[in-house]
Design a protein around this motif. Sequence first.
Motif, PDB file in Angstrom:
ATOM      1  N   ASP A  62      11.381  51.343  21.615  1.00 33.08           N
ATOM      2  CA  ASP A  62      10.791  52.371  22.483  1.00 33.08           C
ATOM      3  C   ASP A  62       9.760  51.765  23.428  1.00 33.08           C
ATOM      4  O   ASP A  62       9.730  52.089  24.615  1.00 33.08           O
ATOM      5  N   MET A  94       8.510  61.102  22.865  1.00 31.26           N
ATOM      6  CA  MET A  94       8.707  59.852  23.587  1.00 31.26           C
ATOM      7  C   MET A  94       9.601  60.072  24.815  1.00 31.26           C
ATOM      8  O   MET A  94       9.367  59.463  25.847  1.00 31.26           O
ATOM      9  N   SER A  98       8.585  52.605  11.530  1.00 31.26           N
ATOM     10  CA  SER A  98       9.702  52.972  12.397  1.00 31.26           C
ATOM     11  C   SER A  98      10.037  51.834  13.360  1.00 31.26           C
ATOM     12  O   SER A  98       9.296  50.866  13.500  1.00 31.26           O
ATOM     13  N   VAL A 104       3.723  56.928  19.685  1.00 26.81           N
ATOM     14  CA  VAL A 104       4.350  56.392  18.468  1.00 26.81           C
ATOM     15  C   VAL A 104       3.475  56.626  17.236  1.00 26.81           C
ATOM     16  O   VAL A 104       3.973  57.012  16.180  1.00 26.81           O
ATOM     17  N   TYR A 139       9.679  51.112  16.440  1.00 25.12           N
ATOM     18  CA  TYR A 139       8.960  51.455  17.657  1.00 25.12           C
ATOM     19  C   TYR A 139       9.109  50.417  18.750  1.00 25.12           C
ATOM     20  O   TYR A 139       8.931  50.710  19.922  1.00 25.12           O
ATOM     21  N   LEU A 157      -0.334  50.999  14.913  1.00 26.68           N
ATOM     22  CA  LEU A 157       1.055  50.704  15.244  1.00 26.68           C
ATOM     23  C   LEU A 157       1.667  49.754  14.210  1.00 26.68           C
ATOM     24  O   LEU A 157       2.813  49.930  13.796  1.00 26.68           O
ATOM     25  N   LYS A 186       3.089  51.395  11.202  1.00 22.96           N
ATOM     26  CA  LYS A 186       4.299  52.199  11.376  1.00 22.96           C
ATOM     27  C   LYS A 186       5.510  51.438  10.853  1.00 22.96           C
ATOM     28  O   LYS A 186       5.665  50.247  11.104  1.00 22.96           O
TER      29      LYS A 186
END
Length: 166
Positions: free
Chosen positions: A87, A1, A82, A134, A84, A77, A80
């Motif tokens: 980001d 990233m 995380s 991602v 993200y 996505l 996910k």
Amino acid sequence: MENLKEKIKSANWFAAIGTYPGGVGKRSIKNLHAWDETIFKVGLDQEHAAIAEEMDWLPSTKDEIDPFYGDSLRHALDLKNSNYKEDLKEVYSIALKSLRHIEESKLISGPHNYVEVAKGAALYCSRMAAVEVVVGRPGVWCDLLDIYCQGYWPCGRLKNGTLIVY
């Protein structure tokens, strides 16, 4: 990233438009004159007229459907766990700042000003490239971002999948 963020910070947005050399699966356009009028002018380059007639513009607003993946990247996505979102926000912010100082004159053709649509398309591409990173599937959007960073505008696609780059 981090590499993606650095690439966007140093992008040469739209500085080389009209000079793309083309390549496998990619065709260049030298100007936007084919889109100046709703009816093609006499004397208009036939190649540009044919492209204009068939080309679908790439997305320039966040609500548009991804023409390459549909909803699959966004679904990946959503899976996910995380963090993200930070980001993606940061990538968008970096791209927005980096697009502030573009040369706008080549993005105006006839009565049409393509500045905002070109910026919107660059922002869309930046965000989708970040999504690819991602979800761990760098692909077409990362490739398109490379084209943007070189100073070109990947602006559309023909029905056969050929990318049109200004």
